[in-house]
Structure formats: structure tokens, C-alpha cells
Design a protein around this motif. Structure first.
Motif, PDB file in Angstrom:
ATOM      1  N   LYS A 438       0.791  -1.280   0.045  1.00 17.88           N
ATOM      2  CA  LYS A 438      -0.049  -0.002   0.041  1.00 17.88           C
ATOM      3  C   LYS A 438       1.035   1.212  -0.047  1.00 17.88           C
ATOM      4  O   LYS A 438       1.827   1.319   0.785  1.00 17.88           O
ATOM      5  CB  LYS A 438      -0.847   0.142   1.197  1.00 17.88           C
ATOM      6  CG  LYS A 438      -1.067  -1.193   1.901  1.00 17.88           C
ATOM      7  CD  LYS A 438      -2.153  -0.931   3.206  1.00 17.88           C
ATOM      8  CE  LYS A 438      -1.378  -0.938   4.607  1.00 17.88           C
ATOM      9  NZ  LYS A 438      -2.329  -0.898   5.624  1.00 17.88           N
ATOM     10  N   ASP A 449       1.037   6.519   7.671  1.00 18.93           N
ATOM     11  CA  ASP A 449      -0.144   5.645   7.842  1.00 18.93           C
ATOM     12  C   ASP A 449      -0.725   5.695   9.485  1.00 18.93           C
ATOM     13  O   ASP A 449       0.009   6.046  10.261  1.00 18.93           O
ATOM     14  CB  ASP A 449       0.125   4.383   7.376  1.00 18.93           C
ATOM     15  CG  ASP A 449      -1.105   3.506   6.879  1.00 18.93           C
ATOM     16  OD1 ASP A 449      -2.326   4.122   6.894  1.00 18.93           O
ATOM     17  OD2 ASP A 449      -0.848   2.398   6.648  1.00 18.93           O
ATOM     18  N   ASP A 452      -3.193   1.172  14.185  1.00 17.95           N
ATOM     19  CA  ASP A 452      -4.310   0.581  14.978  1.00 17.95           C
ATOM     20  C   ASP A 452      -3.929  -0.308  16.201  1.00 17.95           C
ATOM     21  O   ASP A 452      -2.958  -1.258  16.043  1.00 17.95           O
ATOM     22  CB  ASP A 452      -4.844  -0.674  13.690  1.00 17.95           C
ATOM     23  CG  ASP A 452      -5.264   0.143  12.694  1.00 17.95           C
ATOM     24  OD1 ASP A 452      -5.818   1.115  12.603  1.00 17.95           O
ATOM     25  OD2 ASP A 452      -5.056  -0.443  11.312  1.00 17.95           O
ATOM     26  N   ARG A 579     -12.199   0.567  15.086  1.00 18.90           N
ATOM     27  CA  ARG A 579     -11.973  -0.459  14.006  1.00 18.90           C
ATOM     28  C   ARG A 579     -12.960  -1.522  14.528  1.00 18.90           C
ATOM     29  O   ARG A 579     -12.295  -2.762  14.715  1.00 18.90           O
ATOM     30  CB  ARG A 579     -10.511  -0.741  13.828  1.00 18.90           C
ATOM     31  CG  ARG A 579      -9.683   0.250  13.189  1.00 18.90           C
ATOM     32  CD  ARG A 579     -10.072   0.619  11.716  1.00 18.90           C
ATOM     33  NE  ARG A 579      -9.807  -0.233  10.602  1.00 18.90           N
ATOM     34  CZ  ARG A 579      -9.198  -0.420   9.860  1.00 18.90           C
ATOM     35  NH1 ARG A 579      -8.113   0.620   9.486  1.00 18.90           N
ATOM     36  NH2 ARG A 579      -9.145  -1.350   9.035  1.00 18.90           N
TER      37      ARG A 579
HETATM   38 MG   LIG Z   1      -4.535   1.089   8.347  1.00 17.12          MG
END
Ligand SMILES: [Mg+2]
Ligand SMILES: Nc1ncnc2c1ncn2[C@@H]1O[C@H](COP(=O)(O)OP(=O)(O)OP(=O)(O)O)[C@@H](O)[C@H]1O
Ligand SMILES: [Mg+2]
Length: 912
Positions: A438, A449, A452, A579
Motif C-alpha cells: 500500500k 499511515d 491500529d 476499528r
Molecule cells: Mg490502516
């Protein structure tokens, strides 16, 4: 039930065969026969746990992990044999066994205990063995456990049993099995390769022979395919985050695909005729939402007729997104809607963007390379606008092409790109080295980025939030050794303000509420959460990660910190969302954190930095992110000069010790050190109790550290040079001082005013100039930066004041006809009022569009300069956001910074 003799005969055959291929052939024949037998025995029970494992653990004893160590060496075994066989201690056979290494006793087999034993046992063992593989394993278990328990009698009995029921040839192999080295000329990799093409891989990650034998019992079923079957959920393949520089290497310098990165929810579609099922990335079933049949749900009815007639069953991988039919745009997955629970009357409709296929009419594709899989995709369905989309891809080879594509993606308001290696197979749940990358743009104001992390603790708020948890302690997981296994340990990593409005905070509190437990620092609970020593940042309450939630956090950068077990933490962390699609075990791991730090190293913004710690003219400004375990080395500029050959020419610095950090370009550190020594002084590399002062030309991190220590006078290197010219030790003047120790400061206060003007000496033109310069410096340095204010706000007024909302934003307001030229201000520009609002809420408004600007504010009624600003952004590596007043007002209303991408203005030339 397979006789041990069969196994040993095969091993003997392998041993004797010449050449790798012949050896492999013999093993393969054995294996094939075994498999045939196995299948006939278990034909009614295809899921049997019985496997080749009992044999495999004897063939690869070095891979054995289940049986504890035998703790038996050749010598011990020899003594057992002598005893059991009743050999006289000094008989030739006993000596052969005991001194198996010595050539005189053992003849040609010297050094190989098993071979020596074979000759000794040849006439003492039965001709033919009678044990099965199972029985041998049981006896070996008994030897291992009894030996560990020091139960000699039992060990003896087991060995006796083995001796009585096996032939000498079998004994030879048994001994090798006990010594964990088979010496048959076929190594571990060879054995694995014959067993199954994925055996070695699976063993390397699981370390379990049993798993290898059970999971890979069928040589035709590849590892990747095992997890994938119709209507049962599996974890999809993931992408590795990577900085641009790493792309070409990761793609093996070959051609690769660049795909659009859709911003929605990962979803796998399983279809068999009229039946559909949808699974999220964590395996949750969302069929009720999207539709199990062509007449139900928010998606199935619209796509059922798109499939080509040859498609009976399939499994597709893709992203579920929200599509706005009015603007014909995909909405980014923000806080504004949830595609998994979309209301009937929403403006948005559900669209599925397909980028991979794993099964078609019963045929599995996980082991076909991507380039073949996408061929099948092309002929699968007819896309339909706003409902079913076929992800596009283009070929590329270079970083430059990626940069172009990334810029285009940003202009199209996309989150980034997904780069894929055409030769990659589909590896469920794999991220690192999967062949998918990515790539996301780097923004001026943040990390590359989000991270999490899992919530492991909470801190109570103050004032009106005193009954609520206002801050969370978050952790990352120690990656388990075996993939698929859940993490068992967590390291504390950061503390984050809820950043949420009271209502959302309340909801989250409700979900976690039943699981909180009091954390008493004095009597710390036994948990799987690791803290740094002294339980720094201990929370008021804690929660078992397994009961907890994963939250997505955005931050400005990663900085070193001893307050958390990870040794680092996030600067200006901001909780973005919960999330829901991730389980507690899907949180970031230490390895991933480490990768992220490596990627970020040296790439972070040095905005507002001003100081350059390299001591060298800076072409590339770097803020080094300190990694914990970095070996300590001395960079050349910190090394001591070799002063052993310097001739002392005077004694004016006699008895004075200096610590020189750096010097001006024309007189480097080494040069200054030689000058000190030449005048009779001494130099040290770190200031100590006898150091008279620290000398520096430039204030770098080290100098700042010394200053903050407060103990030493830090004097400009210039003073030393003046002494050198004057050939005498001149007194310090205020203008020489970078920093004064309290003593020196008190002394100076008697002689000079606070700007450094002497009370007694007459001023000269030069001294006045110096004093005036100092006044200017003081002014600018007394101003606290926005970051400084943000730090204070975070520390003392967390979540309290909405007026700090935009504290870290530096906006350029598009209110000039010529960008950045304030003399061309647009009269009565509606943005002027918005600018006041953002400043009121903490933002800095920049008169020019420099590289520190984080946001450019446009008014939708005048986008004439948008293209120019976009062009500018394309050239910058650190990107700024483009926003409209709507963003400002929505942020103020929600009390949080919202995803800018959703507010980016469209220009008339936009293709979308
Ligand atoms: Mg992510
Ligand atoms: N063309 C594509 N190919 C593969 N994945 C895609 C594609 N387009 C969008 N995605 C999505 O991008 C995700 C990876 O990037 P993203 O940063 O959104 O990850 P995430 O959802 O935050 O999860 P994580 O950070 O764990 O990777 C994939 O899981 C997938 O859902
Ligand atoms: Mg995503």
C-alpha cells in the motif's frame, strides 16, 4: 500400524542410494505407498487427525518439538548396552562401544556410534524386528520422560524392550534417531520437498511437524488453498505499508501493477448460483446486509444479473464502498456512514469494487499468479455503474511512475495506491512479503499511515468528565511465533485522548464498561500487558486486550519515550475511529511498529525545527527517530581529534579543560581541539566535574541536552578563536555565551544588564551591535510555537477546550489573486471570516503557501487557483490538504478533525 522395519528399510535404501534424485525417489515410493494405505484405512473419515507424523518425527528427529530431549549421549547409551547385554567391561565389544571414536577399536566405522553399535549388536539382536512405528514412538517417549525423571530402571527397561524387538539394522537407525542425526544423505529440505511443496514453508512458520503432516497430507492441495473454500470465511490477503523508495526493490525490479485503492470495507463475496454470502476481513458474516439471494439486501439484487452465464460458483475479493449517484463519486470511509449498516434512505448506495478472484466453478486459484487470476476476472461479469466495479490496473516499472500515479490518485481524492506483483500468489492473512504494497501520500501534518492499536487501559477525566474515561492507554502486540495464533503479550505504546465528542465517548465507555478493572500500581495485577519499569503511565483501570477494541490513531510522528514499554510513542496522537472490522488480535505488532519507525526514520518533517543536529551544512534536513535497540556508534563528527602530535606552544589554557561539540566550518571541531592543546589546555569528549566550559558553534541536540542539564557554561567557539588570535585567555562577554550556569549568570548580573550591555565598560559600535542582535533573538525565542502550545494543551487541558482544535494546522487561505502575494488580497473575500474562525480555534494562518502549510482553504465559489495549487502540491513530497469552509465548520461542530479528503473541492477540469 506400519512396521518400524519398513521405515528402517527405506532409510537404509536412501542411505545406500547414490545421488540426490535416487535418494528422493526411494523416499517418495515409501511415502506414496504409505499415503495409499492411509487413504484406504481412513476412507470413511477424510478429516482424520492420523497422519504421517509418527514416521516423520523419526525421519526428521532434529525437527522434533513435542518429545522432550532424551538427554542421552553416545557414552550413556553405550553403558546401557553393556549393562543390558551383560558384556564384560573390558571385553572387546564393550570397548568398541565405549571408545567408538578410536579407530583401533572400531575399525572402519570409527566415530559413528550407530554403525559401531550395529556390528556389536549384529549377533545379539533378533533377525527381524516386530515393533510398529507407534510402539517405537511410545518407547522413545518413555526413555525421554524417564530419563528426565532420573528413573534409570525404566530407561533400562525401555531400551531392553527395544533391543529385544528390533534387528541390529533397526537399532542402528534408532540410535541415530535418538542422537537426532540420521546421516542418510538427504537433508531436511529434501525430505520436506518430497513430502509436500509447501512443507518447508509451513514448518518454518509453525515449527510443528505434526501440523505439516496433518495440514499437508494431500500433496495436491497447496497451503494457500487449504483456507479457501466456498461459504466459509477466511482472512483476506493484506498489503504491506511501504515508503515509495522501497517499491522497486519489493517488486524485484520487474513490471508491477498499480491498482486503485478503494476506501471502504474489505469484503469477500461467495456465490453459488442464487446463493450469496459476504464475509468481512475478520470473518464476520454480513450477508444479512448485502443479501443472501437475488431478491434481498443492499447489493445482491443489483449485481446478480451481471455475472456471465458460465459463472456457477465463485469467490471474489474486493472492497465495499459507498457511492453517491448524484456526484458519481465514491465516498471515503469516514465517520459519516457505515457501509455495513447503511440506512435504507441514505443518499449513498452500496457498490462492490472487485479486485481479485479465488474460486471459479469449483476451481481454486490461490496458487495461480495474480496475472492469471485477473484474466479470469475480466470475463466474469459486466460492471454496472454505481453497483459493481471491476478494479483497474496499469503496468509500471519505476518509482517515477508510482509517484505520477500517486499524484493522480490524490487529485482524484483517493486514499493511495495498491501495488501488486503479478507473480504473487494469494496468501490469506499474509501481509509482509505478500507481494501487495500500500502506498499512501505523505502529508505535512502526519505519519505516513495510521496505526491500529488495542485499548488496554483508561484514565479518568477531570471536571465534567471525572466519571468517565477521558484517555486511553493503548498497546501493540508481540507477534506470535506461529501465524494464525493469537498474540499473548502486549507492550504499552501510547496514551490518547478520546478526542471524541461526549456522546461517542459514552458509547465506547458502555461497550468496555463491564470489562474494566482497577489498576493498582502498588499491587499491579497479573496481566499480559507489559509496562516499562516502575509502571510508568499506569492507568486507573485496565482491560484484558481480548475483551477490548482496536482503535485507529493518527499522529504527527513517532518519538522516543521511556514511558512506554515499546520505548517510543506517538506525538500528538488523535483517535480517529474504532476499528470494528478488526479483532483485538489484529492490532499492530511490534514488528510492524519497528518497520514503521524504520520507514519514518529520517523522512519526518523537520518543520519548525530550525536546529540541525548534524553539525554540517544541511542538504537534507533530518529529524532522527531514535530506535531503541540501535547500536551506539560514534559518528565521525563526534570523535576526538588526534592531539598526540600537537606541540604545546603556550600555557595560557593551562589547567583548563574544554569540551568541544562543534566548530565553525572553517575551524572544525578537530582544529579547535588542537588549538586548545597547543595552548596547554585539555579536551574531553563529555563534560565532567573539571570542565571549565562547553564550546560550540551551532546549537544542536547535544548542546541542547547540555543546556537543559543546566550545569555547564556553553560558550561560542568564536571566543576560543579570539583567544587564539589574541594569544591570551580573554574574559567571557555576554555575547559569547550560548548558555550560562547559575553561578556564571549571577556573576554576569553584577556586571552587565540583561541584554549584555556592560555597566562599567564603554560601549563600542561592535559591542552595541552585538547587544542589539541579542535583543532580537530574545524576542523571537520567547514566542511559544504552536507545537509548544499543543503540547501544553495536551498535558494540562486534555479534551477540554475546543479552541485548540486546529492547533497543529497551518492554513493558507485562498484570499489573494496571486497565490501568496498579500498585496493582491481579494476584497471582502468570504474566506476572511472563515480564517478568523480557524484562528479562533487554534490554527495558524500563513500568508504564503510554503512547505509547512498543512491545509489550503478554498471557497467553492472561486476555484480559479485550485489547479495551480494542485500543481504545486504534485511537486511536493509532503502534501497539504485542500479543504473548503464546510470542513472547518463540520470539524468545529464535531469537535474533531474530519477526513479532509471528503471536503476537497472539485475543479472544473476534474474528470470525475
Ligand atoms: Mg490502516
Ligand atoms: N485494489 C486493491 N487491492 C487490495 N486491497 C485494496 C484495494 N483497494 C482497496 N483495498 C483495501 O485496502 C486495504 C489496505 O489498506 P488500508 O490502509 O485501508 O488498510 P486498513 O484497512 O487500515 O488495514 P491495515 O492497516 O490493517 O492494512 C485492504 O485491506 C483493502 O481493504
Ligand atoms: Mg481501508
Amino acid at each position: 500400524t506400519v512396521p518400524f522395519t519398513h521405515l528402517c528399510t527405506m532409510l537404509e535404501g536412501v542411505d545406500r542410494a547414490k545421488g540426490k534424485d535416487n535418494k528422493k525417489k526411494i523416499f517418495k515410493e515409501f511415502l506414496d505407498k504409505w499415503r495409499e494405505f492411509h487413504n484406504s484405512v481412513h476412507k470413511d473419515d477424510p478429516n482424520t487427525e492420523d497422519s504421517f507424523y509418527p514416521a516423520m518425527r523419526l525421519i526428521l528427529p532434529q525437527c522434533e518439538r513435542e518429545r522432550i530431549a532424551y538427554g542421552i549421549k553416545e557414552f550413556t547409551l553405550a553403558k546401557y548396552y553393556i549393562e543390558i547385554l551383560g558384556l564384560a567391561k573390558d571385553s572387546p565389544d564393550a570397548l568398541k562401544l565405549l571408545k567408538y571414536r578410536a579407530p583401533s577399536h572400531a575399525k572402519g566405522e570409527a566415530g559413528d556410534f550407530a554403525a559401531v553399535a550395529y556390528f556389536v549388536l549384529k549377533n545379539r539382536c533378533p533377525e527381524k524386528g516386530s515393533l510398529t512405528i507407534q510402539e517405537v514412538n511410545d518407547l522413545l517417549d518413555s526413555i525421554a520422560t524417564n530419563n528426565a525423571a532420573k528413573n534409570k530402571e525404566e530407561v533400562r527397561r525401555s531400551i531392553l524392550k527395544l533391543l529385544r524387538s528390533t534387528s541390529a539394522m533397526e537399532q542402528k537407525w534408532l540410535i541415530r534417531m535418538i542422537m537426532k542425526e540420521l546421516k542418510m544423505g538427504m537433508n531436511q529440505a529434501g525430505v520436506f520437498a518430497v513430502f509436500h511443496p509447501d512443507a518447508e514453508d509451513l514448518f518454518n512458520v509453525t515449527n510443528s511437524l505434526a501440523k505439516v503432516c496433518i495440514d499437508l497430507r494431500d500433496p495436491r492441495v497447496r497451503l494457500n488453498e487449504i483456507a479457501i473454500s466456498l461459504f466459509s470465511p477466511f482472512k483476506p490477503m493484506l498489503g504491506q505499508r511501504i515508503p515509495l523508495d522501497g517499491v522497486e526493490k519489493e517488486m524485484h525490479h520487474e513490471m508491477f501493477y498499480i491498482e486503485t485503492k478503494f476506501d471502504g470495507e474489505r469484503m469477500l463475496l461467495h456465490k453459488d448460483g442464487d446463493t450469496y454470502k459476504y464475509f468481512s476481513r475478520s470473518g464476520k458474516d454480513y450477508t444479512h446486509q448485502f443479501g443472501a439471494h437475488p431478491l434481498e439486501g443492499s447489493l445482491t439484487p443489483y449485481i446478480h444479473n451481471c455475472f456471465a452465464s458460465h459463472v456457477k460458483s465463485c469467490i471474489l475479493d474486493g472492497e465495499m464502498v459507498g457511492y453517491n449517484p448524484q456526484t458519481k463519486a465514491i465516498m471515503s470511509k469516514g465517520d459519516k456512514f457505515d457501509i455495513k449498516n447503511m440506512a435504507e434512505d441514505s443518499d449513498l448506495q452500496t457498490m462492490y469494487c472487485v479486485f481479485d478472484i479465488l474460486l471459479l466453478n469449483g476451481q481454486k486459484f490461490a496458487n495461480s499468479p495474480l496475472r492469471e487470476r485477473v484474466d479470469y476476472l475480466d470475463k466474469l461479469f459486466t460492471p454496472i455503474e454505481g453497483r459493481l466495479l471491476l478494479g483497474d490496473r496499469k503496468d509500471a516499472r519505476t518509482k517515477a511512475e508510482v509517484i505520477d500515479a500517486l499524484n493522480e490518485a490524490i487529485d482524484r481524492r483517493e486514499e493511495g495506491l495498491v501495488i501488486k506483483y503479478p507473480g504473487s500468489k494469494y496468501a490469506p492473512d499474509k501481509r509482509k512479503g505478500s507481494g501487495w504494497l500500500k502506498v499512501k501520500p505523505e502529508y505535512v501534518d502526519g505519519l505516513m499511515d495510521q496505526v491500529d492499536v488495542v485499548i488496554v487501559g483508561g484514565y479518568f477525566g477531570k471536571g465534567r468528565r471525572s466519571h468517565m474515561i477521558s484517555h486511553f492507554l493503548c498497546a501493540v502486540a508481540v507477534q506470535p511465533n506461529t501465524p494464525g495464533e493469537k498474540p499473548a503479550l502486549f507492550h504499552t505504546f501510547c496514551r490518547v485522548g478520546s478526542g471524541y465528542t461526549l456522546k461517542e465517548l459514552y458509547q465506547m465507555g458502555q461497550r468496555l464498561h463491564p470489562h474494566w478493572r482497577v489498576f493498582d500500581k502498588k499491587k499491579p495485577p497479573k496481566t499480559n500487558i507489559l509496562f516499562p519499569s516502575g509502571y510508568k503511565e499506569a492507568p486507573d483501570v485496565w482491560i484484558d486486550p481480548e475483551q477490548s477494541l482496536v482503535v485507529q490513531i493518527k499522529a504527527a510522528e513517532i518519538i522516543e519515550s521511556d514511558k512506554f514499554k515499546t520505548g517510543c510513542t506517538l506525538r500528538f496522537p488523535r483517535l480517529e475511529k474504532v476499528r470494528d472490522d478488526k479483532e483485538w488480535s489484529d492490532c499492530m505488532t511490534l514488528d510492524e511498529l519497528d518497520d514503521m519507525r524504520k520507514n519514518a526514520e529520517g523522512k519526518l518533517a523537520s518543520r519548525h525545527a530550525g536546529i540541525d543536529d548534524s553539525g554540517e551544512p544541511s542538504k537534507k534536513k533530518r529529524r532522527t527517530v531514535v530506535r531503541v535497540e540501535k547500536p551506539i556508534t560514534v559518528a565521525p563528527q563526534f570523535k576526538a581529534a588526534d592531539t598526540s602530535k600537537v606541540q604545546q606552544v603556550s600555557a595560557i589554557f593551562e589547567d583548563r579543560e574544554f569540551c568541544i561539540i562543534n566548530g565553525p566550518p572553517e575551524h572544525g571541531k578537530a582544529d579547535l581541539e588542537r588549538k586548545v592543546v597547543a595552548y596547554g589546555g585539555t579536551v574531553v569528549q563529555a563534560p565532567g566535574p573539571d570542565t571549565s566550559c562547553v564550546l560550540a558553534h551551532k546549537v544542536n541536540v547535544r548542546v541542547n541536552n547540555i543546556i537543559s542539564g543546566g550545569k555547564y557554561d556553553v560558550v561560542k567557539a568564536d571566543w576560543l578563536l579570539r583567544c587564539w588570535e589574541a594569544k591570551q585567555c580573554l574574559p567571557w562577554l555576554p555575547s559569547h555565551m550560548i548558555h550560562m550556569s547559575p553561578d556564571t549568570a549571577a556573576q554576569f548580573a553584577l556586571e552587565f544588564d540583561r541584554h549584555g550591555d556592560s555597566f562599567t565598560d564603554d560601549a563600542t559600535v561592535d559591542s552595541l551591535k552585538e547587544v542589539f542582535e541579542k535583543i532580537g533573538e530574545e524576542k523571537s525565542s520567547s514566542k511559544v510555537s504552536s507545537e509548544g502550545i499543543a503540547e501544553m494543551e495536551e498535558k494540562y487541558f486534555p479534551n477540554e477546550s475546543p479552541l485548540g482544535l486546529f492547533r497543529l494546522c497551518r492554513l493558507y487561505v485562498d484570499n489573494c489573486h496571486v497565490i501568496g502575494d498579500q498585496s493582491t488580497r481579494i476584497k471582502d473575500c468570504p474566506l476572511d471570516l472563515v480564517a478568523l474562525e480557524v484562528r479562533f480555534h487554534g490554527a495558524t494562518v500563513s500568508p504564503i503557501l510554503d512547505s509547512d502549510v498543512t491545509h489550503v482553504l478554498f471557497h467553492t465559489s472561486d476555484l480559479s487557483r485550485l489547479d495551480e495549487v494542485k500543481a504545486l502540491r504534485r511537486q511536493r513530497t509532503k502534501k497539504h490538504h485542500l479543504v473548503t469552509p464546510g470542513w472547518v465548520y463540520d470539524c468545529i461542530q464535531t469537535g474533531a478533525i474530519l477526513t479532509e479528503r471528503d471536503y476537497e473541492p472539485h475543479s472544473s477540469t476534474d474528470s470525475t
